[in-house]
Scaffold this motif. Structure first.
Motif, PDB file in Angstrom:
ATOM      1  N   THR A  55      68.988  52.740 -54.721  1.00 28.67           N
ATOM      2  CA  THR A  55      68.820  51.299 -54.587  1.00 28.67           C
ATOM      3  C   THR A  55      68.857  50.650 -55.963  1.00 28.67           C
ATOM      4  O   THR A  55      68.567  51.283 -56.977  1.00 28.67           O
ATOM      5  CB  THR A  55      67.481  50.976 -53.899  1.00 28.67           C
ATOM      6  OG1 THR A  55      66.411  51.550 -54.665  1.00 28.67           O
ATOM      7  CG2 THR A  55      67.440  51.535 -52.484  1.00 28.67           C
ATOM      8  N   PHE A 103      70.185  47.438 -42.636  1.00 29.80           N
ATOM      9  CA  PHE A 103      70.575  48.706 -43.255  1.00 29.80           C
ATOM     10  C   PHE A 103      70.820  49.769 -42.185  1.00 29.80           C
ATOM     11  O   PHE A 103      71.758  50.570 -42.298  1.00 29.80           O
ATOM     12  CB  PHE A 103      69.494  49.191 -44.226  1.00 29.80           C
ATOM     13  CG  PHE A 103      69.273  48.285 -45.408  1.00 29.80           C
ATOM     14  CD1 PHE A 103      70.199  47.315 -45.765  1.00 29.80           C
ATOM     15  CD2 PHE A 103      68.116  48.397 -46.175  1.00 29.80           C
ATOM     16  CE1 PHE A 103      69.984  46.474 -46.852  1.00 29.80           C
ATOM     17  CE2 PHE A 103      67.895  47.572 -47.263  1.00 29.80           C
ATOM     18  CZ  PHE A 103      68.826  46.607 -47.608  1.00 29.80           C
ATOM     19  N   ARG A 129      74.314  51.754 -41.687  1.00 33.87           N
ATOM     20  CA  ARG A 129      74.410  53.231 -41.716  1.00 33.87           C
ATOM     21  C   ARG A 129      75.076  53.766 -40.450  1.00 33.87           C
ATOM     22  O   ARG A 129      75.822  54.745 -40.486  1.00 33.87           O
ATOM     23  CB  ARG A 129      73.020  53.834 -41.877  1.00 33.87           C
ATOM     24  CG  ARG A 129      72.404  53.636 -43.246  1.00 33.87           C
ATOM     25  CD  ARG A 129      71.106  54.416 -43.387  1.00 33.87           C
ATOM     26  NE  ARG A 129      70.465  54.146 -44.676  1.00 33.87           N
ATOM     27  CZ  ARG A 129      69.413  53.324 -44.828  1.00 33.87           C
ATOM     28  NH1 ARG A 129      68.905  52.704 -43.778  1.00 33.87           N
ATOM     29  NH2 ARG A 129      68.903  53.132 -46.024  1.00 33.87           N
ATOM     30  N   ILE A 138      73.825  48.444 -49.270  1.00 38.82           N
ATOM     31  CA  ILE A 138      72.408  48.788 -49.174  1.00 38.82           C
ATOM     32  C   ILE A 138      71.748  48.758 -50.557  1.00 38.82           C
ATOM     33  O   ILE A 138      70.607  48.302 -50.707  1.00 38.82           O
ATOM     34  CB  ILE A 138      72.219  50.151 -48.483  1.00 38.82           C
ATOM     35  CG1 ILE A 138      72.640  50.046 -47.009  1.00 38.82           C
ATOM     36  CG2 ILE A 138      70.773  50.634 -48.596  1.00 38.82           C
ATOM     37  CD1 ILE A 138      72.596  51.351 -46.242  1.00 38.82           C
ATOM     38  N   SER A 151      68.914  46.043 -51.027  1.00 35.71           N
ATOM     39  CA  SER A 151      67.555  46.480 -51.378  1.00 35.71           C
ATOM     40  C   SER A 151      66.999  45.656 -52.537  1.00 35.71           C
ATOM     41  O   SER A 151      65.797  45.365 -52.588  1.00 35.71           O
ATOM     42  CB  SER A 151      67.549  47.962 -51.740  1.00 35.71           C
ATOM     43  OG  SER A 151      67.961  48.753 -50.646  1.00 35.71           O
TER      44      SER A 151
END
Length: 271
Positions: free
Chosen positions: A73, A140, A144, A188, A192
């Motif tokens: 992140t 997220f 994914r 992501i 983040s």
């Protein structure tokens, strides 16, 4: 450093960053930082309104467009360090900064931590905090499982008003492709950074001439969140663009461009 006709890349702290210049080589530099899930092409609607006078520098942030994706992140501070690192690599001392969404979050960091590097800040459709965490975790998980294709329709709805989606299919398709070309890890990583951001008190450090600009119908970074920026940044100017959602630079480019240009000109003329 590598180059082609449009975009170049440069190594910054081991990270390969893609960037592009437009406009006269002797003009003051305008650095433009784009949103999550977009590349520097997000500014195609706006560069011509600046590039007659200014040296416009666009770049892709970490994990987006032509810039390298690194593991793990990221933080807004790290992304701001990347932007300043780009200026260092290109030997640019000072810029007019224009950032939208996460680009504006990066701009807040630069204005507070590197005031000597900016003539002005234009913070567009952005915020200093972005709760709730659960919203990001849900996105997220979708990314994914389904890739960015699982987020693209919801993103378009947040980024533009329904009338614009109906009347500008070519613009929408260009933005859709930008979203789909973004990698899951880069999304992501940067998402983040937005999720974890808490920089409202940092705004008190910003003394650079600052424009706060937002779309009236922006559900992603609301007018209320822009009011916080305006109240916390001393002397900042606040403009609301009517009939625009999150990517106000694309939905209402004429008003956006005129507002940004007049503000930057006013600061530049006084230098």
């Amino acid at each position: 450093m590598t180059q082609n006709a449009k975009t170049n890349t440069v190594q910054i702290n081991g990270l390969e960053v893609a960037y592009r210049f437009d406009g006269p080589e002797n003009g003051h530099v305008v650095l433009m930082a784009n949103s999550l899930m977009s590349s520097h092409a997000m500014w195609d609607w706006n560069v011509p309104a600046l590039a007659d006078r200014y040296r416009v520098l666009r770049y892709d942030k970490r994990g987006h467009g032509g810039t390298q994706t690194t593991p793990g992140t990221y933080s807004i501070a790290q992304l701001a360090d990347d932007a300043v690192g780009l200026l260092d690599a290109l030997q640019i001392k000072k810029v007019h900064f224009v950032g939208l969404s996460i680009g504006g979050m990066i701009g807040q960091q630069i204005g507070a931590r590197f005031p000597e590097r900016v003539y002005s800040l234009s913070l567009c459709d952005t915020a200093s905090e972005m709760p709730p965490r659960s919203l990001w975790e849900d996105r997220f998980a979708t990314a994914r499982k389904e890739g960015l294709a699982g987020l693209v329709d919801g993103t378009i709805k947040r980024w533009f008003t329904d009338p614009f989606v109906k009347r500008a299919p070519q613009d929408i398709e260009k933005v859709r492709q930008m979203i789909l070309e973004t990698g899951v890890d880069g999304y992501i990583g940067c998402g983040s950074a937005v999720r974890d951001m808490a920089q409202t008190t940092m705004l008190l450090k910003i003394k650079t001439p600052t424009l706060i600009l937002t779309g009236r119908q922006d559900p992603a970074c609301t007018v209320e969140q822009s009011i916080v920026l305006n109240r916390m940044i001393e002397g900042s100017k606040f403009v609301i663009i009517e009939e625009a959602a999150h990517l106000s630079n694309i939905e209402q480019p004429a008003v956006f461009n005129q507002t940004i240009r007049e503000f930057i000109d006013s600061v530049d003329d006084a230098l």
